[in-house]
Write an enzyme that holds these catalytic residues in place. Structure first.
Site, short mmCIF file in Angstrom:
data_model
loop_
_atom_site.label_atom_id
_atom_site.label_comp_id
_atom_site.label_asym_id
_atom_site.label_seq_id
_atom_site.Cartn_x
_atom_site.Cartn_y
_atom_site.Cartn_z
N HIS A 177 0.82 -1.36 0.01
CA HIS A 177 -0.10 0.27 -0.12
C HIS A 177 0.74 1.32 0.20
O HIS A 177 0.23 2.44 0.14
CB HIS A 177 -1.05 -0.05 1.25
CG HIS A 177 -0.39 0.04 2.39
ND1 HIS A 177 -0.51 1.20 3.19
CD2 HIS A 177 0.25 -0.63 3.31
CE1 HIS A 177 -0.23 1.00 4.37
NE2 HIS A 177 0.50 -0.07 4.53
N CYS A 195 0.27 5.48 12.13
CA CYS A 195 -0.31 4.84 13.26
C CYS A 195 -0.08 5.27 14.66
O CYS A 195 -0.83 4.96 15.58
CB CYS A 195 0.47 3.29 13.06
SG CYS A 195 2.16 3.57 12.99
C1 LIG Z 1 9.12 2.09 7.26
C2 LIG Z 1 7.82 1.22 7.28
N1 LIG Z 1 7.96 0.14 7.72
C3 LIG Z 1 6.87 -0.84 8.03
C4 LIG Z 1 5.56 -0.10 7.81
C5 LIG Z 1 4.47 -1.09 8.09
O1 LIG Z 1 3.69 -1.53 6.72
P1 LIG Z 1 2.46 -2.40 6.62
O2 LIG Z 1 1.35 -1.28 6.80
O3 LIG Z 1 2.58 -2.98 5.32
O4 LIG Z 1 2.58 -3.34 7.79
C6 LIG Z 1 5.48 1.23 7.63
C7 LIG Z 1 4.00 1.70 7.72
O5 LIG Z 1 3.79 2.93 7.70
C8 LIG Z 1 6.61 2.09 7.30
O6 LIG Z 1 6.44 3.25 7.13
#
Ligand SMILES: Cc1ncc(COP(=O)(O)O)c(C=O)c1O
Length: 411
Positions: free
Chosen positions: A227, A351
């Site tokens: 995404h 988040c």
């Molecule tokens: C650097 C980084 N790693 C991991 C994630 C987590 O990704 P996912 O939503 O696919 O779990 C994010 C989400 O913002 C991110 O920015």
């Protein structure tokens, strides 16, 4: 607000009912949180929901169609990363990929009776930090956090100094989502390899903007998320360099070369495959456009508003990324005021945007709590227009001064 509305007529309106009605302006500047799914990606996904819905493990025509689609997606992602298709494992998210990379490797070492040491940067996403802390709490691993400078940059020499004989893995993200700083990961990967240590990079934020192939990253393990590259949510990738042994987190029917059991989510994987292909073309065509708009935005904010500071590196930053801290501004109020006018932004990681005091990235960069409270992130996408940026440039100074006028610290 009349003159703003005149400018706003050229902006995009919603053709579906939102909480604020059909015709409200929407200026989406939160691509680092998530991206709109490309319409070609949607077109590719749909038949796999309604017509080609077979299980890729089934021995019949629908099963073969699904299995071929998986193979195609694996090839698309492997071209994106410059690796072989057999080095690609599909997961449910980058969070799962990060967990799988670090836990999988560390568990393998624990199973051999070793006591692994983990190195990570201080500005990793929670998917990495919490994984490392879990390994420390429940498995007795030691964890070293490498500090960053005021620009959010990791110094490769600090990584070298932190290495111990028992260091099993070094994890450093390619680019940070909160401040956009691009890390010297190839240098860090080379240091890791000098000592025979596995190098993991979370390339989630870098993927839409930077070349993520193995030549550029030096990664042994690399995480991606659907995404963030104009693909669907709920699907991710872990690249695992050939010959590297990791213990699977999820056991069952031995899908994904036995490394990630569970029936593959074919529609989303198909979407992710196409998205990685399209993003490479988009990068060639649209990067300069985004960079120009981003620079205009940064220059205007710094020029028109007092008591503001750019966060992150001034040049080594993602081309779509503009992030600031404002004195005497409550970011929650600022986000609400922007949202009232149809501008969707964020403060720190999406988040944790309701919890900005605890932005470990801004804290690690040495910013005081008073400034962290006033942090704003505006992240552009390939569809962002000049009118949208002008709209923000026009409104932001007024909103900031209104908030400050009503702030108890204003003088
Ligand atoms: C650097 C980084 N790693 C991991 C994630 C987590 O990704 P996912 O939503 O696919 O779990 C994010 C989400 O913002 C991110 O920015």
């Amino acid at each position: 607000m009349g003159r703003h509305l005149v400018a706003a007529i050229r902006l995009r309106h919603c053709d579906w009912p939102t909480t604020r009605g059909y015709y409200m302006i929407h200026v989406y500047l939160d691509d680092s949180a998530t991206t709109k799914v490309n319409s070609s990606v949607v077109d590719e996904i749909l038949p796999f929901l309604t017509q080609k819905y077979g299980n890729p493990s089934s021995q019949h025509e629908f099963g073969h169609i699904a299995s071929q689609a998986l193979t195609k997606a694996r090839e698309q992602v492997s071209r994106f990363l410059g690796c072989t298709p057999w080095e690609i494992v599909f997961t449910s998210s980058a969070t799962e990929s990060d967990n799988m990379a670090i836990k999988g490797l560390v568990w393998e070492r624990l199973a051999k009776g070793q006591s692994p040491h983990i190195i990570m940067s201080a500005i990793e996403h929670q998917a990495v930090t919490e994984t490392c802390y879990n390994l420390r709490e429940y498995f007795g691993c030691s964890v070293t956090r490498i500090p960053v400078d005021g620009y959010g940059m990791v110094d490769p020499d600090s990584v070298r100094r932190a290495i111990r004989p028992e260091t099993a893995i070094i994890s450093c993200l390619y680019a940070n989502g909160e401040v956009g700083t691009i890390q010297p990961i190839l240098e860090i990967a080379n240091i890791a390899h000098e000592y025979g240590i596995t190098f993991h990079t979370d390339a989630v934020q870098a993927a839409p903007w930077l070349v993520c192939n193995l030549e550029n990253t030096g990664a042994d393990l690399l995480s991606l998320s659907g995404h963030k590259v104009y693909g669907p949510k709920g699907v991710g990738v872990l690249f695992i360099r050939k010959g590297l042994r990791i213990i699977p987190l999820i056991n069952g029917g031995s899908q994904e070369f036995g490394l990630r059991s569970g029936t593959e989510n074919v529609p989303l994987i198909v979407g992710l495959g196409v998205a990685t292909e399209l993003i490479q073309r988009q990068r060639e065509l649209g990067l300069n456009h985004v960079l120009t708009l981003r620079d205009k935005l940064i220059k205007s904010v710094l020029g028109k508003i007092e008591g503001v500071q750019l966060t992150g590196h001034p040049t080594q930053r993602l081309p779509n990324h503009a992030s600031f801290v404002f004195e005497n501004v409550d970011a929650m109020l600022l986000l609400d005021e922007l949202s009232e006018r149809g501008i969707m932004a964020s403060s720190g990681a999406a988040c944790s945007s309701r919890d900005i005091q605890k932005s470990h990235v801004l804290v690690a960069m040495g910013l005081p709590a008073t400034l962290i409270e006033g942090s704003l992130r505006l992240t552009l996408g390939y569809e962002t227009t000049e009118d949208e940026i002008d709209y923000v440039i026009e409104l932001l100074p007024e909103i900031i001064s209104d908030i400050r006028r009503h702030s108890p610290n204003f003088n």
